[in-house]
Design an enzyme around this catalytic site. Structure first.
Site, short mmCIF file in Angstrom:
data_model
loop_
_atom_site.label_atom_id
_atom_site.label_comp_id
_atom_site.label_asym_id
_atom_site.label_seq_id
_atom_site.Cartn_x
_atom_site.Cartn_y
_atom_site.Cartn_z
N ASN A 209 104.92 90.27 137.05
CA ASN A 209 104.38 90.59 138.37
C ASN A 209 104.44 92.09 138.59
OD1 ASN A 209 106.97 91.32 139.79
ND2 ASN A 209 107.48 89.25 139.14
N ASP A 279 108.81 82.62 139.62
CA ASP A 279 109.16 81.27 140.07
C ASP A 279 109.01 80.25 138.94
OD1 ASP A 279 109.83 81.95 142.67
OD2 ASP A 279 107.72 82.02 143.27
N PRO A 306 115.23 78.48 138.16
CA PRO A 306 116.23 78.30 139.22
C PRO A 306 116.16 79.47 140.19
CG PRO A 306 117.29 79.01 137.18
CD PRO A 306 115.84 78.79 136.86
N ASP A 307 116.44 79.19 141.47
CA ASP A 307 116.44 80.25 142.49
C ASP A 307 117.83 80.89 142.51
OD1 ASP A 307 114.61 80.84 145.25
OD2 ASP A 307 116.72 81.46 145.27
N LYS A 338 112.74 81.33 155.13
CA LYS A 338 113.47 81.60 153.88
C LYS A 338 114.96 81.83 154.14
CE LYS A 338 110.26 83.49 151.12
NZ LYS A 338 109.49 84.56 150.50
O1 C5P Z 1 110.88 82.51 147.80
P1 C5P Z 1 110.62 83.91 147.39
O2 C5P Z 1 110.52 84.07 145.91
O3 C5P Z 1 109.51 84.58 148.11
O4 C5P Z 1 111.95 84.67 147.85
C1 C5P Z 1 112.18 86.02 147.54
C2 C5P Z 1 113.66 86.27 147.51
O5 C5P Z 1 114.30 85.28 146.71
C3 C5P Z 1 114.00 87.59 146.85
O6 C5P Z 1 115.17 88.09 147.44
C4 C5P Z 1 114.22 87.19 145.40
O7 C5P Z 1 115.06 88.12 144.72
C5 C5P Z 1 114.86 85.83 145.55
N1 C5P Z 1 114.60 84.91 144.45
C6 C5P Z 1 115.66 84.46 143.70
N2 C5P Z 1 115.45 83.61 142.65
C7 C5P Z 1 114.20 83.18 142.36
C8 C5P Z 1 113.12 83.61 143.13
C9 C5P Z 1 113.34 84.49 144.17
O8 C5P Z 1 116.80 84.82 143.98
N3 C5P Z 1 114.04 82.36 141.35
#
Ligand code: C5P
Length: 401
Positions: A209, A279, A306-307, A338
């Protein structure tokens, strides 16, 4: 900002950036510091000792064998006098000698003889800076607690462009002020993720990205200036480590970033996730280059990553969590959503596009937490970073008194 009565020994080694150290002396003294300058023989080829003598108001020392200088303040006395030693510029040669513990001139001897924290501001040609020998010496010095300030990226005296420029005197002065404490994040450990992630498709292709990493790097610098111990986990970016950042871990994929952040989070009080984490990743990474099949579409199966923030907030004990949300529309609605969904303490939301956000040098942020919010108007990322660090420090103290 003050350095009143602080005793700083400025070591100057041989490099064209030595001329900038004249200004550094002025700036340190401008904040009240006492500065004594020690030059290497090579440094005197670039700037005359008389210049540093006039600017510092103190005799400049070069040799171990100067009887009159030793009679006035012996080198051991000088080593004890210093509260900080800053070597700017630090040449590749001097870094090598420090890494190996040499004591073959006054400056290297003082570094061994002093208990004062040692800071180095490297300056050299970009090819030299990238050389594994130089990097290995820096690694050795870092492991011993030496703080490496810079270098910056840009045009070099030799005409090259790249990493190796000495940090500007103002940045070195600010880092010196921060090293004496009194910052909003004093004693706190701040973990920051920055940049994009690359999800490999095959050995030559990836999904990435447009994140430049600049917001996260600016935050790392701002947090260090406020006295934090900063660990920076960086995706693939071409940015130099900001002044004052203690540890930098370079990663490529979201899985690597997830592992690096979770590993460091146990030791962190605050985590700021500025990274634009992918993602999804290709469900399988092809071992060999995927060949084009003329006339047929290619379907790529993606698996969810994983987030990182959500993984941290699911842990019973976790750092104060600050997320970022880059959106092209409905910024505030998504920010609130969020904050709740990921269980965050704070979120900084920005609109991307129109010269803002990704790849841009400017940004504007809406910072939201449970029970409050504040808008930070459009500004450079470094200005915004300083403002945001102030808000994070305040919210952290409110949430975890
Ligand atoms: O849901 P989104 O990706 O838009 O959220 C952005 C926030 O979530 C940012 O702080 C990013 O560093 C974090 N994030 C994360 N792990 C992921 C995707 C996003 O910690 N896999």
């Amino acid at each position: 900002m003050s350095l009143a009565q602080r005793r700083i020994l400025l070591g100057v080694s041989g490099g064209i950036a030595a001329y900038k150290s004249c200004d550094l002396v002025r700036r340190l003294r401008g904040l009240g510091a006492e500065v004594r300058v020690v030059m290497t023989e090579n440094a005197t080829r670039f700037v005359g000792p008389a210049t540093f003598q006039a600017l510092s108001g103190e005799p400049v020392r070069i040799s171990l064998w100067d009887d009159s200088a030793e009679a006035a303040m012996g080198h051991i006395e000088l080593a004890r006098w210093a509260e900080r030693i800053l070597i700017a510029p630090a040449s590749a040669e001097l870094l090598a000698r420090l890494a190996h513990g040499h004591a073959n001139d006054l400056l290297s001897t003082l570094c061994l003889a002093s208990a004062a924290p040692l800071h180095v501001a490297p300056a050299m040609n970009q090819q030299m800076w990238a050389h594994p020998a130089v990097q290995a010496n820096l690694q050795t010095l870092r492991q011993r607690g030496v703080l490496v300030w810079g270098p910056a990226v840009g045009e070099q005296a030799c005409g090259d462009v790249g990493s190796g420029r000495m940090l500007e005197p103002e940045a070195l002065r600010d880092a010196m002020v921060a090293s004496f404490g009194g910052g909003m994040l004093d004693g706190l450990r701040v973990l920051i993720s920055a940049g994009p992630t690359y999800e490999d498709i095959d050995p030559v292709r990836f999904i990435g990205n447009r994140s430049s990493g600049r917001m996260g790097f600016a935050l790392a610098e701002a947090a260090a200036l406020e006295g934090a111990q900063v660990t920076l986990v960086a995706g693939p970016v071409g940015l130099p480590t900001p002044a004052g950042v203690g540890v930098r871990v370079d990663v490529r994929s979201a899985a690597q970033m997830h592992a690096a952040v979770l590993n460091a989070a146990a030791e962190a009080d605050i985590y700021i996730g500025t990274a634009a984490v992918g993602d999804y990743r290709p469900a399988e990474v092809a071992k060999r280059k995927v060949k084009k099949q003329a006339g047929a579409d290619l379907v790529l199966q993606l698996a969810e990553n994983p987030d990182i923030l959500a993984s941290l907030s699911a842990q019973a004990a976790h750092p104060f969590l600050v997320g970022f949300a880059a959106e092209t529309h409905d910024v505030l609605i998504y920010a609130h959503e969020k904050l709740q969904r990921k269980g965050l303490d704070m979120i900084a939301a920005n609109q991307v596009g129109e010269g803002l956000g990704f790849e841009a040098s400017e940004n504007a942020l809406s910072v939201v937490w449970d029970g409050g919010s504040i808008d930070l108007a459009r500004a450079s990322k470094s200005v915004l970073a300083r403002q945001l660090v102030g808000i994070v420090a305040e919210r952290f103290r409110a949430a975890r008194p």
